[in-house]
Design an enzyme around this catalytic site. Structure first.
Site, PDB file in Angstrom:
ATOM      1  N   ALA A 283       0.811  -1.218   0.000  1.00 36.07           N
ATOM      2  CA  ALA A 283       0.000   0.000   0.000  1.00 36.07           C
ATOM      3  C   ALA A 283       0.846   1.270   0.000  1.00 36.07           C
ATOM      4  CB  ALA A 283      -0.938  -0.010   1.205  1.00 36.07           C
ATOM      5  N   LEU A 284       2.020   1.231   0.600  1.00 39.19           N
ATOM      6  CA  LEU A 284       2.872   2.419   0.611  1.00 39.19           C
ATOM      7  C   LEU A 284       3.408   2.763  -0.777  1.00 39.19           C
ATOM      8  CD1 LEU A 284       4.858   1.943   3.940  1.00 39.19           C
ATOM      9  CD2 LEU A 284       3.080   3.644   3.444  1.00 39.19           C
ATOM     10  N   GLU A 285       3.490   1.786  -1.659  1.00 42.23           N
ATOM     11  CA  GLU A 285       4.000   2.033  -3.008  1.00 42.23           C
ATOM     12  C   GLU A 285       2.919   2.494  -3.981  1.00 42.23           C
ATOM     13  OE1 GLU A 285       6.652   0.106  -0.609  1.00 42.23           O
ATOM     14  OE2 GLU A 285       4.856  -0.965  -1.287  1.00 42.23           O
TER      15      GLU A 285
ATOM     16  N   CYS B 197      -5.229  -3.558   0.623  1.00 40.37           N
ATOM     17  CA  CYS B 197      -5.851  -3.881   1.894  1.00 40.37           C
ATOM     18  C   CYS B 197      -4.795  -3.921   2.982  1.00 40.37           C
ATOM     19  CB  CYS B 197      -6.561  -5.234   1.794  1.00 40.37           C
ATOM     20  SG  CYS B 197      -7.356  -5.749   3.316  1.00 40.37           S
TER      21      CYS B 197
ATOM     22  N   GLU C  99      -0.267  -6.717  15.117  1.00 39.34           N
ATOM     23  CA  GLU C  99       0.115  -6.539  16.518  1.00 39.34           C
ATOM     24  C   GLU C  99       1.006  -5.326  16.760  1.00 39.34           C
ATOM     25  OE1 GLU C  99       1.949 -10.215  17.571  1.00 39.34           O
ATOM     26  OE2 GLU C  99       0.095 -11.350  17.381  1.00 39.34           O
TER      27      GLU C  99
ATOM     28  N   HIS D 174       2.842  -0.706  12.824  1.00 39.98           N
ATOM     29  CA  HIS D 174       3.065  -0.644  11.379  1.00 39.98           C
ATOM     30  C   HIS D 174       1.747  -0.383  10.642  1.00 39.98           C
ATOM     31  CE1 HIS D 174       5.073  -1.318   7.587  1.00 39.98           C
ATOM     32  NE2 HIS D 174       4.204  -2.266   7.272  1.00 39.98           N
TER      33      HIS D 174
ATOM     34  N   ASN E 125      -9.664   6.386  -3.896  1.00 45.06           N
ATOM     35  CA  ASN E 125      -8.889   5.634  -2.915  1.00 45.06           C
ATOM     36  C   ASN E 125      -9.679   4.420  -2.435  1.00 45.06           C
ATOM     37  OD1 ASN E 125      -7.321   4.638  -0.854  1.00 45.06           O
ATOM     38  ND2 ASN E 125      -7.071   6.590   0.182  1.00 45.06           N
TER      39      ASN E 125
END
EC number: 2.5.1.78
Length: 173
Positions: free
Chosen positions: A59-61, A83, A88, A91, A115
């Site tokens: 997702a960051l890319e 997604c 835990e 991040h 989005n």
């Protein structure tokens, strides 16, 4: 509970000229991503839009790929799909916040982006949201991009001829 609420869904826009959409998907959860692509493709097809799909690692890319395409290609709009499921560690928060913020900033710079990056607590929530026969968030993201493209085209044509223009006589001595 959200499943019992009534939502307003705008009718899809219509276009005089062809529309070219880029779907950028992070397939970390492949089954979820594939369902979202199905929904996005169907919505694009309903408007007659041409679609290209590319995959990125996560997702960051997604926003980076959209930024590259916006600078170097000729797409009218973009559909961001992926997604992120809470784990835990923190991040999850970083990925959700940073990908969303980057997509918003690209939109504020003029890119037409829907989005569809899901941010959920568990796989059950992801599956409901991704399924084209249920919440169809992929289709919703494509619809958002198409609505922004329609607005962009509407307002870009309205700007022609607006502004200061000196008369021909002002240049004569």
């Amino acid at each position: 509970m959200a499943s019992h609420e009534t939502h307003c869904t705008l009718p899809l826009p219509t276009f005089d000229k062809p529309v070219k959409l880029l779907i950028v998907v992070a397939p970390y959860y492949r089954a979820v991503a594939d369902q979202m692509i199905v929904g996005a493709r169907a919505t694009a097809a309903a408007c007659g839009a041409e679609v290209e799909v590319i995959e990125v690692p996560g997702a960051l890319e997604v926003p980076t790929a959209i930024a590259i395409a916006e600078r170097q290609s000729n797409f009218d709009g973009y559909v961001a799909l992926g997604c992120v499921i809470r784990g835990e560690t923190t991040h999850y928060d970083t990925v959700c916040n940073d990908s969303s913020r980057a997509i918003s900033l690209l939109g504020l710079q003029g890119a037409c982006i829907g989005n569809g990056i899901l941010t959920v607590e568990n796989m059950d929530q992801a599956e409901v949201r991704a399924n084209p026969d249920k919440q169809n968030k992929g289709g919703g993201a494509a619809a958002a991009a198409l609505h922004l493209i329609a607005l962009s085209r509407r307002w870009s044509s309205a700007r022609k001829g607006i502004g200061f223009r000196a008369s021909e006589d002002s240049f004569r001595a």
